[in-house]
Scaffold this active site. Structure first.
Site, PDB file in Angstrom:
ATOM      1  N   ASP A  45       0.818  -1.212   0.000  1.00 26.51           N
ATOM      2  CA  ASP A  45       0.000   0.000   0.000  1.00 26.51           C
ATOM      3  C   ASP A  45       0.853   1.265   0.000  1.00 26.51           C
ATOM      4  O   ASP A  45       0.491   2.278  -0.598  1.00 26.51           O
ATOM      5  CB  ASP A  45      -0.945   0.006   1.206  1.00 26.51           C
ATOM      6  CG  ASP A  45      -2.135  -0.919   1.017  1.00 26.51           C
ATOM      7  OD1 ASP A  45      -2.358  -1.383  -0.111  1.00 26.51           O
ATOM      8  OD2 ASP A  45      -2.845  -1.172   2.011  1.00 26.51           O
ATOM      9  N   GLU A 123      -4.918  10.127   4.375  1.00 22.66           N
ATOM     10  CA  GLU A 123      -5.257  11.078   5.425  1.00 22.66           C
ATOM     11  C   GLU A 123      -4.289  12.256   5.438  1.00 22.66           C
ATOM     12  O   GLU A 123      -3.213  12.208   4.836  1.00 22.66           O
ATOM     13  CB  GLU A 123      -5.244  10.413   6.809  1.00 22.66           C
ATOM     14  CG  GLU A 123      -3.875  10.159   7.408  1.00 22.66           C
ATOM     15  CD  GLU A 123      -3.183   8.927   6.886  1.00 22.66           C
ATOM     16  OE1 GLU A 123      -2.007   9.037   6.479  1.00 22.66           O
ATOM     17  OE2 GLU A 123      -3.796   7.842   6.881  1.00 22.66           O
ATOM     18  N   ASP A 150      -2.846  16.316  21.201  1.00 24.54           N
ATOM     19  CA  ASP A 150      -1.660  16.059  20.381  1.00 24.54           C
ATOM     20  C   ASP A 150      -1.862  16.434  18.921  1.00 24.54           C
ATOM     21  O   ASP A 150      -0.913  16.833  18.242  1.00 24.54           O
ATOM     22  CB  ASP A 150      -1.276  14.576  20.464  1.00 24.54           C
ATOM     23  CG  ASP A 150      -0.552  14.236  21.758  1.00 24.54           C
ATOM     24  OD1 ASP A 150      -0.328  15.146  22.568  1.00 24.54           O
ATOM     25  OD2 ASP A 150      -0.222  13.047  21.960  1.00 24.54           O
ATOM     26  N   TYR A 163      -4.054   5.196   9.595  1.00 29.81           N
ATOM     27  CA  TYR A 163      -3.769   5.897  10.847  1.00 29.81           C
ATOM     28  C   TYR A 163      -5.050   6.253  11.589  1.00 29.81           C
ATOM     29  O   TYR A 163      -5.113   6.202  12.820  1.00 29.81           O
ATOM     30  CB  TYR A 163      -2.954   7.160  10.541  1.00 29.81           C
ATOM     31  CG  TYR A 163      -2.464   7.900  11.763  1.00 29.81           C
ATOM     32  CD1 TYR A 163      -1.822   7.236  12.783  1.00 29.81           C
ATOM     33  CD2 TYR A 163      -2.648   9.276  11.879  1.00 29.81           C
ATOM     34  CE1 TYR A 163      -1.361   7.914  13.906  1.00 29.81           C
ATOM     35  CE2 TYR A 163      -2.185   9.962  12.989  1.00 29.81           C
ATOM     36  CZ  TYR A 163      -1.547   9.271  14.007  1.00 29.81           C
ATOM     37  OH  TYR A 163      -1.110   9.953  15.115  1.00 29.81           O
ATOM     38  N   SER A 166      -6.056   3.654  13.995  1.00 29.79           N
ATOM     39  CA  SER A 166      -5.166   3.522  15.150  1.00 29.79           C
ATOM     40  C   SER A 166      -5.425   4.588  16.208  1.00 29.79           C
ATOM     41  O   SER A 166      -5.051   4.403  17.372  1.00 29.79           O
ATOM     42  CB  SER A 166      -3.700   3.576  14.699  1.00 29.79           C
ATOM     43  OG  SER A 166      -3.326   4.880  14.299  1.00 29.79           O
TER      44      SER A 166
END
Length: 268
Positions: A45, A123, A150, A163, A166
């Protein structure tokens, strides 16, 4: 038909790519680097992400095909031992394709008030190191929340398994025309409050973020790439006009891909 074979530097991928290029030439295809009709990526990917950014300027003309030399990916339909079947499918190509939405990232920079647009397949993120990121988040010009934490991750449906997942985002079927905003380690206490969960934005809406103007140490990423760091005044995220197209000669059901990637063999 003009075909580009795009591969990573892994020894196995280099070997498979050379073998594929030879088979394509034997069947009369033009193996080229510039102005292809189809880009075949050999790797995973990540390799397809790199190829997407390499040929993002001609998305209306090019289709992608992924060959994986490792684990099954979300963008790669073919295995490295299926090259003959792939070449045969290309010989009978009738321009079939499936397309997915992309993310448009419009960044207004504070140093010269210019706006630069980036395209993301998976993203885009905004973070601040090492301090807490402070930014106002607007949805379709209405203040939604003042974020502290963050960072933020805005993903496409195809990128929702990357991501975004996650950091607690939902997995979206890529047939949906939507983008998703997920918070990264938000601060929630008696003073500061955020929604604390991911939100899905429809194709007719957009997200604006306004980072704290005094801070100049924000880091932005678009897929795997980090544009040169400059002071950011605002960022607008919305579904792009462009779409990515895949030459899908066979298609593994999306939820089967999710199950295979994250759950594995079912227990009966």
């Amino acid at each position: 038909m003009r075909i580009t074979v795009f591969h990573n530097s892994n020894a196995k991928s280099v070997h498979v790519a050379a073998n594929l290029a030879a088979k394509l030439r034997q069947q009369g295809f033009s193996v080229v680097k510039d102005n292809p009709d189809i880009v075949i990526t050999v790797g995973g990917d990540g390799t397809l992400l790199s190829a997407f950014h390499e040929y993002a300027h001609m998305l209306d003309k090019v289709r992608f095909v992924g060959v994986h030399t490792g684990h099954l990916g979300f963008y790669t339909d073919w295995r490295d031992y299926e090259l003959d079947e792939l070449v045969e499918s290309l010989r009978h190509d009738d321009n079939q394709k499936i397309s997915y939405p992309l993310l448009d990232v419009g960044v207004r920079y504070a140093d010269d008030n210019s706006t630069v647009h980036y395209l993301a397949l998976n993203e885009a993120t905004l973070k601040r190191f090492p301090a807490t990121m402070v930014t106002d988040v607007y949805i379709s010009d209405e203040l939604f929340e003042s974020f502290r934490g963050d960072g933020l991750c805005v993903s496409t449906p195809t990128g929702s398994t990357a991501y975004n997942k996650s950091v607690g985002g939902a997995v979206l079927n890529p047939q949906l025309e939507a983008i998703q905003l997920a918070e990264i380690a938000s601060i929630n206490n008696r003073v500061f409050r955020t929604l604390g969960s991911a939100i899905v934005i429809s194709k007719d809406e957009w997200i604006d973020v306004y980072p704290e103007p005094r801070a100049m140490d924000y880091e932005m990423t678009v897929d795997r790439f980090a544009p040169k760091q400059r002071p950011i005044k605002a960022i607008r995220y919305r579904i792009a006009k462009e779409r990515i197209s895949f030459a899908r000669y066979r298609h593994m059901h999306f939820w089967n891909r999710v199950e295979d990637a994250f759950i594995g063999e079912k227990q009966h």
